[in-house]
Design a protein around this motif. Structure first.
Motif, PDB file in Angstrom:
ATOM      1  N   ARG A  52       0.830  -1.207   0.000  1.00 32.18           N
ATOM      2  CA  ARG A  52       0.000   0.000   0.000  1.00 32.18           C
ATOM      3  C   ARG A  52       0.863   1.255   0.000  1.00 32.18           C
ATOM      4  NH1 ARG A  52      -2.916   1.103   5.508  1.00 32.18           N
ATOM      5  NH2 ARG A  52      -3.860  -0.918   5.059  1.00 32.18           N
ATOM      6  N   ILE A  53       1.858   1.293   0.870  1.00 35.09           N
ATOM      7  CA  ILE A  53       2.707   2.483   0.977  1.00 35.09           C
ATOM      8  C   ILE A  53       3.442   2.752  -0.329  1.00 35.09           C
ATOM      9  CG2 ILE A  53       4.776   3.424   2.082  1.00 35.09           C
ATOM     10  CD1 ILE A  53       3.866   2.091   4.682  1.00 35.09           C
ATOM     11  N   VAL A  54       4.043   1.713  -0.893  1.00 34.48           N
ATOM     12  CA  VAL A  54       4.841   1.902  -2.103  1.00 34.48           C
ATOM     13  C   VAL A  54       3.957   2.264  -3.294  1.00 34.48           C
ATOM     14  CG1 VAL A  54       6.373   0.749  -3.740  1.00 34.48           C
ATOM     15  CG2 VAL A  54       6.694   0.414  -1.284  1.00 34.48           C
ATOM     16  N   THR A  55       2.817   1.583  -3.427  1.00 32.90           N
ATOM     17  CA  THR A  55       1.912   1.873  -4.549  1.00 32.90           C
ATOM     18  C   THR A  55       1.380   3.297  -4.464  1.00 32.90           C
ATOM     19  OG1 THR A  55       1.264  -0.448  -4.730  1.00 32.90           O
ATOM     20  CG2 THR A  55      -0.234   1.191  -5.687  1.00 32.90           C
ATOM     21  N   GLU A  56       0.930   3.694  -3.288  1.00 30.19           N
ATOM     22  CA  GLU A  56       0.386   5.046  -3.125  1.00 30.19           C
ATOM     23  C   GLU A  56       1.475   6.102  -3.250  1.00 30.19           C
ATOM     24  OE1 GLU A  56      -1.870   5.209   0.483  1.00 30.19           O
ATOM     25  OE2 GLU A  56      -3.413   3.830  -0.253  1.00 30.19           O
ATOM     26  N   ALA A  57       2.686   5.774  -2.810  1.00 26.44           N
ATOM     27  CA  ALA A  57       3.790   6.727  -2.951  1.00 26.44           C
ATOM     28  C   ALA A  57       4.087   6.976  -4.426  1.00 26.44           C
ATOM     29  CB  ALA A  57       5.036   6.215  -2.240  1.00 26.44           C
ATOM     30  N   ALA A  58       4.113   5.907  -5.210  1.00 27.81           N
ATOM     31  CA  ALA A  58       4.365   6.063  -6.645  1.00 27.81           C
ATOM     32  C   ALA A  58       3.269   6.903  -7.293  1.00 27.81           C
ATOM     33  CB  ALA A  58       4.456   4.694  -7.311  1.00 27.81           C
ATOM     34  N   GLU A  59       2.019   6.692  -6.862  1.00 29.38           N
ATOM     35  CA  GLU A  59       0.903   7.471  -7.399  1.00 29.38           C
ATOM     36  C   GLU A  59       1.022   8.947  -7.012  1.00 29.38           C
ATOM     37  OE1 GLU A  59      -2.472   5.431  -5.867  1.00 29.38           O
ATOM     38  OE2 GLU A  59      -2.363   3.805  -7.343  1.00 29.38           O
ATOM     39  N   LEU A  60       1.423   9.194  -5.769  1.00 32.47           N
ATOM     40  CA  LEU A  60       1.610  10.581  -5.338  1.00 32.47           C
ATOM     41  C   LEU A  60       2.679  11.285  -6.164  1.00 32.47           C
ATOM     42  CD1 LEU A  60       1.488  10.331  -1.425  1.00 32.47           C
ATOM     43  CD2 LEU A  60      -0.015  11.702  -2.866  1.00 32.47           C
ATOM     44  N   ILE A  61       3.768  10.582  -6.384  1.00 35.12           N
ATOM     45  CA  ILE A  61       4.876  11.171  -7.144  1.00 35.12           C
ATOM     46  C   ILE A  61       4.464  11.410  -8.592  1.00 35.12           C
ATOM     47  CG2 ILE A  61       7.200  10.734  -8.037  1.00 35.12           C
ATOM     48  CD1 ILE A  61       7.691   9.125  -5.386  1.00 35.12           C
ATOM     49  N   ASP A  62       3.774  10.427  -9.192  1.00 34.78           N
ATOM     50  CA  ASP A  62       3.429  10.508 -10.614  1.00 34.78           C
ATOM     51  C   ASP A  62       2.250  11.425 -10.908  1.00 34.78           C
ATOM     52  OD1 ASP A  62       5.447   8.837 -11.328  1.00 34.78           O
ATOM     53  OD2 ASP A  62       4.218   7.032 -11.364  1.00 34.78           O
ATOM     54  N   ASN A  63       1.321  11.485  -9.979  1.00 35.53           N
ATOM     55  CA  ASN A  63       0.086  12.214 -10.262  1.00 35.53           C
ATOM     56  C   ASN A  63      -0.015  13.533  -9.515  1.00 35.53           C
ATOM     57  OD1 ASN A  63      -0.826  10.133 -11.996  1.00 35.53           O
ATOM     58  ND2 ASN A  63      -1.547   8.954 -10.244  1.00 35.53           N
ATOM     59  N   ARG A  64      -0.218  13.474  -8.214  1.00 37.10           N
ATOM     60  CA  ARG A  64      -0.501  14.700  -7.468  1.00 37.10           C
ATOM     61  C   ARG A  64       0.617  15.723  -7.575  1.00 37.10           C
ATOM     62  NH1 ARG A  64      -2.873  15.411  -1.338  1.00 37.10           N
ATOM     63  NH2 ARG A  64      -2.600  17.654  -1.233  1.00 37.10           N
ATOM     64  N   LEU A  65       1.861  15.280  -7.340  1.00 37.64           N
ATOM     65  CA  LEU A  65       2.954  16.255  -7.318  1.00 37.64           C
ATOM     66  C   LEU A  65       3.196  16.865  -8.695  1.00 37.64           C
ATOM     67  CD1 LEU A  65       5.508  14.600  -4.877  1.00 37.64           C
ATOM     68  CD2 LEU A  65       3.670  16.217  -4.393  1.00 37.64           C
ATOM     69  N   ARG A  66       2.955  16.082  -9.730  1.00 39.35           N
ATOM     70  CA  ARG A  66       3.186  16.612 -11.083  1.00 39.35           C
ATOM     71  C   ARG A  66       2.084  17.567 -11.529  1.00 39.35           C
ATOM     72  NH1 ARG A  66       5.804  11.317 -14.177  1.00 39.35           N
ATOM     73  NH2 ARG A  66       7.759  11.337 -13.003  1.00 39.35           N
ATOM     74  N   ARG A  67       0.984  17.575 -10.766  1.00 40.88           N
ATOM     75  CA  ARG A  67      -0.080  18.537 -11.085  1.00 40.88           C
ATOM     76  C   ARG A  67       0.174  19.902 -10.459  1.00 40.88           C
ATOM     77  NH1 ARG A  67      -3.764  14.326  -9.676  1.00 40.88           N
ATOM     78  NH2 ARG A  67      -4.450  15.557  -7.857  1.00 40.88           N
ATOM     79  N   VAL A  68       1.175  19.939  -9.577  1.00 41.10           N
ATOM     80  CA  VAL A  68       1.525  21.221  -8.952  1.00 41.10           C
ATOM     81  C   VAL A  68       2.433  21.977  -9.919  1.00 41.10           C
ATOM     82  CG1 VAL A  68       2.651  22.335  -7.004  1.00 41.10           C
ATOM     83  CG2 VAL A  68       1.333  20.235  -6.642  1.00 41.10           C
ATOM     84  N   THR A  69       2.025  23.128 -10.333  1.00 39.03           N
ATOM     85  CA  THR A  69       2.806  23.884 -11.330  1.00 39.03           C
ATOM     86  C   THR A  69       3.264  25.211 -10.746  1.00 39.03           C
ATOM     87  OG1 THR A  69       0.787  24.859 -12.207  1.00 39.03           O
ATOM     88  CG2 THR A  69       1.586  22.859 -13.283  1.00 39.03           C
ATOM     89  N   ALA A  70       4.417  25.605 -11.163  1.00 31.70           N
ATOM     90  CA  ALA A  70       4.954  26.892 -10.720  1.00 31.70           C
ATOM     91  C   ALA A  70       4.400  27.993 -11.642  1.00 31.70           C
ATOM     92  CB  ALA A  70       6.483  26.871 -10.782  1.00 31.70           C
ATOM     93  N   VAL A  71       3.972  29.066 -11.026  1.00 35.59           N
ATOM     94  CA  VAL A  71       3.435  30.197 -11.801  1.00 35.59           C
ATOM     95  C   VAL A  71       4.381  31.385 -11.606  1.00 35.59           C
ATOM     96  CG1 VAL A  71       1.517  31.761 -12.107  1.00 35.59           C
ATOM     97  CG2 VAL A  71       1.079  29.378 -11.479  1.00 35.59           C
ATOM     98  N   THR A  72       4.865  31.911 -12.700  1.00 36.72           N
ATOM     99  CA  THR A  72       5.750  33.076 -12.611  1.00 36.72           C
ATOM    100  C   THR A  72       4.953  34.342 -12.772  1.00 36.72           C
ATOM    101  OG1 THR A  72       6.199  32.925 -14.970  1.00 36.72           O
ATOM    102  CG2 THR A  72       7.725  31.785 -13.480  1.00 36.72           C
ATOM    103  N   ALA A  73       5.344  35.375 -12.099  1.00 32.16           N
ATOM    104  CA  ALA A  73       4.627  36.670 -12.155  1.00 32.16           C
ATOM    105  C   ALA A  73       4.852  37.332 -13.491  1.00 32.16           C
ATOM    106  CB  ALA A  73       5.115  37.556 -11.026  1.00 32.16           C
TER     107      ALA A  73
END
Length: 329
Positions: free
Chosen positions: A308-329
């Motif tokens: 569970r930990i490893v599968t969900e960790a891979a999903e967090l890395i691949d999905n949620r974190l990659r949806r976070v985008t940096a916005v420049t002013a």
């Protein structure tokens, strides 16, 4: 099968996943260590849970019958009135062909010559950057850095993991395990983001099907929350985080009232804590658990938990974190 998460720690220690089971007194027995290792983590037998070096040798053999994967032995060195025969325990570890040892409690240097001469890799558990640097200097292969949230002895600096882990990883060159407060995929991903190469979990592995403690203790952890621990021995500068119960509260009251160790010696005897784990009497003695119990909600098998930990960790890395985008002013 869950995806493998490769880090410097997994590569150095020859395991599939960067998840280590802490060496816990009365808990780190063959059935738990073998189950963790079989699931791709690194299980640990606790040497001093075994009453004699011969018993440790038998426990190591019992683990070998349960798994063909690497596992380690925890050897904790703490000041006691009647020290165990540490040289004999070390000799058993070497003669049994164990290749990984976790040291804790005191400077690992006295153990280094024998272990290194026998090609044993050493993880040293510590609670401060200065102690971790000393361990690296004497030649350990990795350190496990314990934040203030941890169960057991967090040291006297009171530095939480969110600060302590990156403070350690930016100064050490060897692999670092993050310890104290880890129970799930979120913690693993956070530890990796802070520069660690894996996590060490104790309380979480107490609450697994293979954990050799009473079901009433496991249920108490599941039912508990992050406020349910207590710091004892603060006045003695030997701080320990334990479950809040009638005994821990009495210990705190005595010491706050000016008491000394002889006044609490009978209350904190190890035999009383062992009774908690074996009989399920939660007020029989002092027993150890971390603040992370607030994140523990079930009692899975070790295989289910690690997958569970490893599968969900891979999903967090691949999905949620990659949806976070940096916005420049």
């Amino acid at each position: 099968m869950s995806p493998a998460l490769s880090t410097r720690f997994t590569e150095t220690f020859g395991i599939r996943h960067p998840i280590v089971q802490g060496g816990m007194q009365w808990v780190g027995r063959a059935e738990l260590a073998a189950a963790v290792s079989d699931a791709g983590g690194l299980g640990m037998i606790t040497a001093l849970t075994q009453p004699t070096p011969a018993d440790l040798a038998a426990e190591i053999e019992r683990a070998r019958r349960l798994t063909d994967q690497p596992f380690g032995v925890n050897l904790t060195i703490l000041p006691t009135i009647t020290p165990p025969p540490y040289d004999e325990y070390r000799r058993v570890i070497v003669d049994s062909g164990v290749t990984i040892v976790e040291t804790a409690g005191s400077n690992p240097e006295p153990h280094m010559e024998m272990f290194k001469a026998n090609h044993i890799k050493i993880i040293h558990k510590c609670t401060s950057v200065r102690h971790a640097l000393k361990a690296e200097a004497v030649g350990v292969d990795a350190v496990s850095i314990d934040g203030f949230e941890c169960a057991g002895h967090p040291g006297e600096d009171d530095i939480p993991g969110l600060v302590l882990i990156p403070a350690a990883t930016e100064r050490l060159t060897i692999p670092v395990l993050a310890s104290g407060g880890f129970a799930d995929a979120r913690g693993l991903v956070a530890a990796l983001a802070l520069g660690a190469d894996g996590i060490n979990m104790g309380s979480r592995f107490m609450c697994t099907a293979e954990s050799p403690i009473h079901d009433k203790v496991k249920q108490a952890i599941v039912d508990g929350d992050e406020r349910g621990t207590q710091l004892i021995f603060r006045q003695l500068r030997n701080t320990a985080r334990v479950a809040g119960n009638a005994v821990s509260r009495e210990v705190v009251e005595i010491l706050q009232g000016g008491g000394t160790f002889p006044d609490i010696k009978s209350l904190v005897a190890g035999a009383r804590g062992r009774k908690v784990f074996e009989e399920g009497d939660l007020d029989a003695g002092i027993w150890t658990v971390g603040m992370v119990q607030g994140l523990i909600h079930d009692v899975p098998t070790c295989g289910e938990l690690i997958d569970r930990i490893v599968t969900e960790a891979a999903e967090l890395i691949d999905n949620r974190l990659r949806r976070v985008t940096a916005v420049t002013a």
